[in-house]
Motif scaffolding. Structure first.
Motif, PDB file in Angstrom:
ATOM      1  N   ALA A 165       0.818  -1.215   0.000  1.00 39.12           N
ATOM      2  CA  ALA A 165       0.000   0.000   0.000  1.00 39.12           C
ATOM      3  C   ALA A 165       0.850   1.262   0.000  1.00 39.12           C
ATOM      4  O   ALA A 165       0.404   2.310  -0.469  1.00 39.12           O
ATOM      5  N   LEU A 166       2.085   1.174   0.516  1.00 39.47           N
ATOM      6  CA  LEU A 166       2.906   2.379   0.689  1.00 39.47           C
ATOM      7  C   LEU A 166       4.142   2.457  -0.198  1.00 39.47           C
ATOM      8  O   LEU A 166       4.788   3.500  -0.232  1.00 39.47           O
ATOM      9  N   HIS A 167       4.471   1.364  -0.902  1.00 37.18           N
ATOM     10  CA  HIS A 167       5.774   1.374  -1.598  1.00 37.18           C
ATOM     11  C   HIS A 167       5.873   2.387  -2.733  1.00 37.18           C
ATOM     12  O   HIS A 167       6.972   2.727  -3.163  1.00 37.18           O
ATOM     13  N   GLU A 168       4.724   2.893  -3.239  1.00 37.29           N
ATOM     14  CA  GLU A 168       4.758   3.930  -4.281  1.00 37.29           C
ATOM     15  C   GLU A 168       4.811   5.333  -3.678  1.00 37.29           C
ATOM     16  O   GLU A 168       4.927   6.321  -4.393  1.00 37.29           O
ATOM     17  N   LYS A 169       4.688   5.451  -2.356  1.00 38.35           N
ATOM     18  CA  LYS A 169       4.596   6.742  -1.693  1.00 38.35           C
ATOM     19  C   LYS A 169       5.825   7.096  -0.867  1.00 38.35           C
ATOM     20  O   LYS A 169       6.075   8.269  -0.590  1.00 38.35           O
ATOM     21  N   VAL A 170       6.583   6.100  -0.404  1.00 41.55           N
ATOM     22  CA  VAL A 170       7.668   6.365   0.539  1.00 41.55           C
ATOM     23  C   VAL A 170       8.771   5.312   0.374  1.00 41.55           C
ATOM     24  O   VAL A 170       8.509   4.206  -0.110  1.00 41.55           O
ATOM     25  N   ASN A 171       9.986   5.686   0.761  1.00 44.57           N
ATOM     26  CA  ASN A 171      11.115   4.738   0.744  1.00 44.57           C
ATOM     27  C   ASN A 171      10.981   3.786   1.933  1.00 44.57           C
ATOM     28  O   ASN A 171      11.140   4.201   3.080  1.00 44.57           O
ATOM     29  N   THR A 290      11.043  11.131  -7.174  1.00 41.64           N
ATOM     30  CA  THR A 290      10.198  10.007  -7.593  1.00 41.64           C
ATOM     31  C   THR A 290       8.820  10.060  -6.934  1.00 41.64           C
ATOM     32  O   THR A 290       7.801  10.279  -7.596  1.00 41.64           O
ATOM     33  N   HIS A 291       8.772   9.895  -5.596  1.00 34.77           N
ATOM     34  CA  HIS A 291       7.478   9.779  -4.916  1.00 34.77           C
ATOM     35  C   HIS A 291       6.679  11.083  -4.986  1.00 34.77           C
ATOM     36  O   HIS A 291       5.486  11.064  -5.316  1.00 34.77           O
ATOM     37  N   TYR A 292       7.332  12.210  -4.682  1.00 31.61           N
ATOM     38  CA  TYR A 292       6.611  13.481  -4.714  1.00 31.61           C
ATOM     39  C   TYR A 292       6.258  13.861  -6.143  1.00 31.61           C
ATOM     40  O   TYR A 292       5.165  14.372  -6.408  1.00 31.61           O
ATOM     41  N   GLU A 293       7.167  13.613  -7.095  1.00 32.23           N
ATOM     42  CA  GLU A 293       6.899  13.953  -8.500  1.00 32.23           C
ATOM     43  C   GLU A 293       5.704  13.172  -9.035  1.00 32.23           C
ATOM     44  O   GLU A 293       4.904  13.701  -9.798  1.00 32.23           O
ATOM     45  N   ASN A 294       5.590  11.886  -8.625  1.00 32.28           N
ATOM     46  CA  ASN A 294       4.436  11.078  -9.040  1.00 32.28           C
ATOM     47  C   ASN A 294       3.145  11.692  -8.505  1.00 32.28           C
ATOM     48  O   ASN A 294       2.140  11.781  -9.218  1.00 32.28           O
ATOM     49  N   TYR A 295       3.180  12.104  -7.225  1.00 33.93           N
ATOM     50  CA  TYR A 295       1.997  12.727  -6.608  1.00 33.93           C
ATOM     51  C   TYR A 295       1.659  14.041  -7.324  1.00 33.93           C
ATOM     52  O   TYR A 295       0.501  14.303  -7.650  1.00 33.93           O
ATOM     53  N   ARG A 296       2.685  14.836  -7.579  1.00 31.58           N
ATOM     54  CA  ARG A 296       2.499  16.160  -8.214  1.00 31.58           C
ATOM     55  C   ARG A 296       1.930  16.000  -9.626  1.00 31.58           C
ATOM     56  O   ARG A 296       1.005  16.730 -10.015  1.00 31.58           O
ATOM     57  N   ALA A 297       2.479  15.045 -10.378  1.00 32.88           N
ATOM     58  CA  ALA A 297       1.998  14.804 -11.749  1.00 32.88           C
ATOM     59  C   ALA A 297       0.531  14.371 -11.722  1.00 32.88           C
ATOM     60  O   ALA A 297      -0.273  14.817 -12.556  1.00 32.88           O
TER      61      ALA A 297
END
Length: 336
Positions: A165-171, A290-297
């Motif tokens: 659930a979290l691997h796309e959001k945080v290291n 990576t994580h923030y850029e994915n959220y921002r996009a």
């Protein structure tokens, strides 16, 4: 005759001092790092955090009894401490998740954690899009230490669900907790089993960057040892004991002493070196790039879709009404 501006010796311009300028500015500004710790209670999360940063973040904590833990929901708590070492200031924020995995029914108990990470991304996105962007507070979570119980056979379903659930959001950096309850052979077997299951379930944990080709062999060997240590088998202790005439941080048992900072006893030193000395900046970079850029996009795409939809609705040509429907409701009030 030679050209008048042709230099016969290598003249020094001065841009080689740029790294020093950046270093001075960075040291003056200070650094910040946000570390999340997650895992069920009793696995030594608080002790390990205190051991890692030589601080006491949990002195005012009250432990809940079994009955209170049944009704407790997962909450998010933040502890911030300013640490200074050799003139370098670090604002360390520890995000804890008390109540995680403690309930009778743990369905979606990871959701408040995922929501918290998204909220920090959202706040940063708002600040970044605002007018005053000079002093933006970065509360994004840069790393999540996930504590795995040593008492099972590899990963439990809850571990898999949380990490997926979290691997796309945080290291995510997995940690094998309370390693002093296991023999060295058991530690090796559990590490192999957990690594296999992480790959089997498609969980994306934090990937250490590859070494540059010009790095020396010792550094390459240390880097490989770090990669082979996942999940880090750790022991935490805030007490100092005497071992062989030396005072060390460790745990005193009837049969001997476990030393926290002894690499033959556990991976505590490797974890601390990775978190603080070698990979702290990379963890921040991956969070940002990576994580923030994915959220921002994702946010920008959603906003664009909404704008296009609204524009299409506003400027869409109106359809003419069918003949006979111009006077709807008229002439129907009574019957003859």
């Amino acid at each position: 005759p030679s050209a008048p501006f042709l230099l016969t010796y290598k003249e020094y311009v001065g841009f080689a001092t740029l790294p020093n300028q950046v270093h001075r500015k960075s040291v003056k500004k200070g650094f910040d790092f946000t570390l999340m710790v997650a895992g069920e209670s009793g696995l030594g999360k608080s002790t390990l955090v205190n051991s890692l940063f030589l601080t006491d973040l949990y002195k005012d904590r009250r432990l809940l009894n079994a009955e209170e833990r049944i009704t407790q929901t997962v909450e998010i708590t933040k502890h911030t401490v300013d640490i200074e070492e050799k003139g370098v200031k670090l604002k360390l924020t520890i995000v804890d998740t008390p109540g995680f995995g403690d309930a009778v029914n743990n369905t979606e108990c990871w959701k408040p954690v995922a929501d918290y990470i998204d909220q920090q991304f959202e706040q940063y996105f708002r600040d970044e899009s605002g007018l005053n962007r000079k002093n933006i507070q970065d509360n994004r979570v840069h790393c999540c230490l996930y504590f795995i119980s040593p008492f099972g056979h590899g990963l439990r379903p809850l571990d898999v669900e949380f990490m997926k659930a979290l691997h796309e959001k945080v290291n995510i950096v997995p940690v094998l907790a309370k390693a002093d309850t296991l023999t060295p052979m058991e530690v090796r077997r559990k590490k192999i089993k957990i690594r296999e299951e992480i790959e089997q379930y498609g969980i994306k944990i934090y990937q250490f960057p590859d070494c540059d080709s010009d790095e020396d062999e010792d550094f390459k060997q240390q880097d490989q040892e770090l990669k082979d240590s996942i999940p880090f088998a750790v022991i935490g202790s805030n007490t100092v004991v005497e071992a062989k005439g030396k005072r060390v941080r460790g745990r005193l048992y009837p049969w001997g002493i476990v030393e926290v900072e002894n690499q033959s006893h556990c991976d505590f030193i490797k974890l601390r070196n990775m978190l603080v000395r070698t990979h702290m900046q990379d963890l921040k970079d991956v969070t940002r790039e990576t994580h923030y850029e994915n959220y921002r996009a994702h946010c920008i795409q959603s906003m664009t879709r909404m704008v296009v939809k609204e524009r299409n609705r506003k400027y869409a040509p109106r359809r003419p009404r069918p003949i006979g429907q111009h006077q709807t409701g008229q002439g129907r009030t009574g019957r003859t």
